[in-house]
Design a protein around this motif. Structure first.
Motif, PDB file in Angstrom:
ATOM      1  N   GLU A 170       0.812  -1.218   0.000  1.00 31.15           N
ATOM      2  CA  GLU A 170       0.000   0.000   0.000  1.00 31.15           C
ATOM      3  C   GLU A 170       0.846   1.270   0.000  1.00 31.15           C
ATOM      4  N   VAL A 171       1.840   1.327   0.871  1.00 35.33           N
ATOM      5  CA  VAL A 171       2.601   2.576   1.020  1.00 35.33           C
ATOM      6  C   VAL A 171       3.888   2.586   0.218  1.00 35.33           C
ATOM      7  N   GLY A 172       4.327   1.435  -0.225  1.00 39.00           N
ATOM      8  CA  GLY A 172       5.575   1.323  -0.972  1.00 39.00           C
ATOM      9  C   GLY A 172       6.738   1.021  -0.046  1.00 39.00           C
ATOM     10  N   ALA A 173       7.678   0.255  -0.568  1.00 41.23           N
ATOM     11  CA  ALA A 173       8.830  -0.164   0.229  1.00 41.23           C
ATOM     12  C   ALA A 173       9.671   1.034   0.664  1.00 41.23           C
ATOM     13  N   ASP A 174       9.827   2.036  -0.221  1.00 37.79           N
ATOM     14  CA  ASP A 174      10.639   3.207   0.138  1.00 37.79           C
ATOM     15  C   ASP A 174      10.119   3.871   1.411  1.00 37.79           C
ATOM     16  N   GLN A 175       8.815   4.126   1.449  1.00 42.80           N
ATOM     17  CA  GLN A 175       8.225   4.810   2.603  1.00 42.80           C
ATOM     18  C   GLN A 175       8.228   3.915   3.833  1.00 42.80           C
ATOM     19  N   TRP A 176       7.839   2.651   3.656  1.00 39.65           N
ATOM     20  CA  TRP A 176       7.784   1.739   4.802  1.00 39.65           C
ATOM     21  C   TRP A 176       9.162   1.582   5.430  1.00 39.65           C
ATOM     22  N   CYS A 177      10.173   1.404   4.588  1.00 41.58           N
ATOM     23  CA  CYS A 177      11.531   1.222   5.112  1.00 41.58           C
ATOM     24  C   CYS A 177      12.038   2.487   5.790  1.00 41.58           C
ATOM     25  N   ALA A 178      11.737   3.641   5.219  1.00 42.03           N
ATOM     26  CA  ALA A 178      12.134   4.902   5.857  1.00 42.03           C
ATOM     27  C   ALA A 178      11.471   5.034   7.222  1.00 42.03           C
ATOM     28  N   ASP A 179      10.204   4.667   7.296  1.00 42.92           N
ATOM     29  CA  ASP A 179       9.493   4.717   8.584  1.00 42.92           C
ATOM     30  C   ASP A 179      10.125   3.771   9.600  1.00 42.92           C
ATOM     31  N   GLN A 180      10.422   2.547   9.179  1.00 44.60           N
ATOM     32  CA  GLN A 180      11.038   1.572  10.091  1.00 44.60           C
ATOM     33  C   GLN A 180      12.395   2.059  10.567  1.00 44.60           C
TER      34      GLN A 180
END
Length: 120
Positions: A96-106
């Motif tokens: 849903e949010v994309g790996a780029d955003q999810w990984c940055a959040d993590q």
């Protein structure tokens, strides 16, 4: 890292409390939290290492420690089911949010907590 491992161990130790409604709710939250840690580490290993350098030793140690705590708390079968369910949730979220955003959040979350899974 030490805080996260200590938190996981403490969380597991609170799971054997008596069966009041508040304790049942806290137990469910703790189980969910432990499963989320394992699911997040799986997502990080699968998706984030394309974007960031991941410290495999830290990630594996965190995942292994939390998995053991979860298995000790609810048994292997229930732990595996919770982890599988969380893995599916993480995969949907990443889609849903994309790996780029999810990984940055993590990365932001873990760096704030002092857990250095991400090297850079």
């Amino acid at each position: 890292m030490r805080r996260a491992l200590l938190a996981a161990a403490l969380a597991a130790s609170t799971l054997s409390s008596g069966p009041t409604a508040a304790q049942d709710e806290k137990r469910a939250e703790t189980i969910d939290g432990l499963a989320r840690i394992v699911g997040a580490q799986a997502g990080i290993v699968l998706y984030c290492r394309k974007l960031y350098t991941v410290d495999d030793a830290v990630s594996e140690s965190l995942s292994r420690t939390v998995r053991r705590a979860l298995e000790a708390a609810v048994g292997r079968r229930q732990a595996e089911a919770a982890i599988a369910e969380e893995g599916q949730r993480v995969a949907r979220t990443i889609a849903e949010v994309g790996a780029d955003q999810w990984c940055a959040d993590q990365r932001d979350i873990l760096n704030t907590d002092g857990v250095r899974v991400f090297v850079d």
